[in-house]
Design an enzyme around this catalytic site. Structure first.
Site, PDB file in Angstrom:
ATOM      1  N   LEU A   1       0.737  -1.207   0.015  1.00  0.00           N
ATOM      2  CA  LEU A   1       0.023  -0.020   0.136  1.00  0.00           C
ATOM      3  C   LEU A   1       0.925   1.159   0.099  1.00  0.00           C
ATOM      4  O   LEU A   1       0.258   2.445  -0.504  1.00  0.00           O
ATOM      5  CB  LEU A   1      -0.823  -0.086   0.966  1.00  0.00           C
ATOM      6  CG  LEU A   1      -2.059  -1.188   1.264  1.00  0.00           C
ATOM      7  CD1 LEU A   1      -2.839  -1.039   2.788  1.00  0.00           C
ATOM      8  CD2 LEU A   1      -2.748  -1.264  -0.099  1.00  0.00           C
TER       9      LEU A   1
ATOM     10  N   GLU B   1      11.681  -0.505   6.862  1.00  0.00           N
ATOM     11  CA  GLU B   1      11.982  -2.052   7.169  1.00  0.00           C
ATOM     12  C   GLU B   1      10.855  -2.771   7.620  1.00  0.00           C
ATOM     13  O   GLU B   1      10.990  -3.975   7.124  1.00  0.00           O
ATOM     14  CB  GLU B   1      13.083  -1.762   8.239  1.00  0.00           C
ATOM     15  CG  GLU B   1      13.860  -3.191   8.181  1.00  0.00           C
ATOM     16  CD  GLU B   1      15.121  -3.123   9.307  1.00  0.00           C
ATOM     17  OE1 GLU B   1      15.398  -4.244   9.605  1.00  0.00           O
ATOM     18  OE2 GLU B   1      15.673  -2.100   9.388  1.00  0.00           O
TER      19      GLU B   1
ATOM     20  N   GLU C   1      10.866   8.419  12.595  1.00  0.00           N
ATOM     21  CA  GLU C   1       9.790   7.617  11.875  1.00  0.00           C
ATOM     22  C   GLU C   1       9.560   6.530  13.049  1.00  0.00           C
ATOM     23  O   GLU C   1       8.442   6.399  13.344  1.00  0.00           O
ATOM     24  CB  GLU C   1      10.350   7.051  10.840  1.00  0.00           C
ATOM     25  CG  GLU C   1       9.143   6.080  10.175  1.00  0.00           C
ATOM     26  CD  GLU C   1       9.432   5.174   9.364  1.00  0.00           C
ATOM     27  OE1 GLU C   1       8.709   4.539   8.534  1.00  0.00           O
ATOM     28  OE2 GLU C   1      10.637   4.660   9.284  1.00  0.00           O
TER      29      GLU C   1
ATOM     30  N   ARG D   1       7.262   4.467  18.721  1.00  0.00           N
ATOM     31  CA  ARG D   1       6.207   3.346  18.673  1.00  0.00           C
ATOM     32  C   ARG D   1       6.286   2.609  19.646  1.00  0.00           C
ATOM     33  O   ARG D   1       7.225   2.105  20.273  1.00  0.00           O
ATOM     34  CB  ARG D   1       6.977   2.718  17.155  1.00  0.00           C
ATOM     35  CG  ARG D   1       6.767   3.332  15.877  1.00  0.00           C
ATOM     36  CD  ARG D   1       7.410   2.650  14.871  1.00  0.00           C
ATOM     37  NE  ARG D   1       7.347   3.310  13.453  1.00  0.00           N
ATOM     38  CZ  ARG D   1       6.411   3.089  12.572  1.00  0.00           C
ATOM     39  NH1 ARG D   1       5.366   2.212  12.947  1.00  0.00           N
ATOM     40  NH2 ARG D   1       6.394   3.749  11.541  1.00  0.00           N
ATOM     41  N   ALA D   2       5.143   1.658  19.808  1.00  0.00           N
ATOM     42  CA  ALA D   2       4.800   0.743  20.840  1.00  0.00           C
ATOM     43  C   ALA D   2       5.906  -0.051  20.688  1.00  0.00           C
ATOM     44  O   ALA D   2       6.282  -0.839  21.905  1.00  0.00           O
ATOM     45  CB  ALA D   2       3.424   0.429  20.902  1.00  0.00           C
TER      46      ALA D   2
END
Length: 377
Positions: A79, A99, A135, A139-140
């Site tokens: 996507l 990645e 980026e 993040r969790a």
């Protein structure tokens, strides 16, 4: 100057307001000739010509989530494109961002990926690393150690902590506390990554020498602490004792296998009370008796509070409604007691940690440490 995945500062820590000593200032905005000619081209690239960036801060990926993404990519295709840079010397592509998609695509059996190819970017380009860190940070599934390593690499590239924080959408204190985690020994880093040690506690332990970190980890694993707060207080007390003994030319090392009962029985001698002048010993004994008597009087307050706690609210309203201040006034008095009691508990927690540390301490003179090292060699 904290396992919950904390984004808040450890309690009691002092905010870090400046970059570490010697940290260079942010790089200038001037671009090199190569970067100045950088261009981005959309292109489909064979997966087997794409390599991960060895400087990528993320090292751990949730296998379950990778499998979910792989199933989605197998069903719906890719996507979003990944970002890569072209290495003219090897004629291969190196990931900048994406990645997870690259790994999932391989699991899904895809042979090509849609990419945005960045030309003119050299190895070690700080802006590329900054994009990768920005980026992924927060993040969790990104571990605190991965964040710490990413932030530290940006500092090594020349960005100061305030600039790193601004690029990654974090506070300077957050970045500084994460970088401090790099002082953890490898076993503690692993324990933090696996969630066996809370991040707030890990930050306090990171300030200890590695020998004491190892001994602390042993106590934590054995369940020697009732709560994480107790463990934090113990780590803080250890650090204070390390600094105190270093000023006296000695090394402080935690003893192993000292339980609470043994510590309580040894406190008098280890605190050095017997070495004090007679007048000071008398003062301590006298003040100790006074304080213990006062604490024993708290039993009366506890009895009163227990009685109130079991009374019928309607009866309480009837009895206290006509008293000075009414029910609200009496509640305020008890609320005040609760606040003071909370502060007293916190202070006692710290005192208990100090007592436990000193009772379980080994004091090693520099000469003895040198002889031990020589014999071991």
């Amino acid at each position: 100057m904290a396992v919950k995945t904390a984004t808040t500062a450890p309690k009691g820590a002092k905010p870090r307001k400046t970059a570490p000593t010697g940290a260079p200032q942010s790089p200038t905005s001037d671009k090199s000739a190569a970067t100045a000619t950088a261009k981005i081209v959309a292109k489909t690239v064979p997966i087997d010509r794409i390599d991960r960036d060895p400087t990528q801060p993320r090292e751990h990926f949730d296998e379950g989530k990778l499998q979910e993404l792989a199933l989605s990519m197998k069903e719906l295709g890719q996507l979003q494109p990944v970002s890569v840079r072209y290495n003219a010397a090897t004629r291969r592509y190196i990931l900048i961002m994406g990645e997870r998609r690259w790994r999932a695509a391989q699991i899904a059996g895809l042979t090509e990926l849609r990419t945005l190819v960045h030309h003119g970017i050299e190895d070690g380009d700080p802006e590329t690393l900054a994009k990768a860190v920005a980026e992924n940070v927060g993040r969790a599934d990104m571990t605190p150690m991965e964040e710490a390593k990413g932030f530290q690499r940006l500092v090594e590239f020349g960005y100061d902590i305030e600039k790193v924080a601004a690029m990654c959408g974090k506070s300077a204190s957050y970045v500084g506390w994460r970088i401090d985690l790099l002082k953890l020994s490898l076993p503690l880093q692993e324990a933090l990554i696996k969630g066996h040690v809370p991040i707030g506690l890990a930050w306090y332990v990171a300030n200890l020498h590695h020998d004491n970190q190892a001994r602390f980890l042993g106590r934590w694993v054995r369940g020697d602490f009732a709560t994480a707060r107790d463990a934090e207080a113990f780590a803080q007390a250890c650090r204070v004792e390390e600094e105190r003994q270093s000023t006296q030319g000695s090394f402080f090392v935690l003893a192993e296998g000292v339980d609470e009962a043994g510590a309580a029985g040894a406190q008098g001698g280890l605190f050095g009370e017997l070495e004090l002048p007679a007048e000071e010993r008398e003062r301590i004994v006298s003040e100790r008796k006074k304080l213990v008597r006062k604490i024993e009087q708290l039993g009366t307050a506890g009895t009163i509070l227990a009685e109130i706690a079991t009374m019928d609210p309607g009866e309480l309203a009837l009895l206290l409604g006509g008293a000075q201040g009414g029910v609200g006034g009496q509640r305020m008095r008890i609320d005040h007691l609760k606040d003071v009691a909370g502060k007293a508990v916190a202070t006692l927690r710290q005192a208990q940690a100090v007592a436990s540390v000193r009772a379980g301490a080994l004091q090693i003179a520099p000469d003895a440490a040198a002889d031990t090292a020589s014999n071991a060699a």
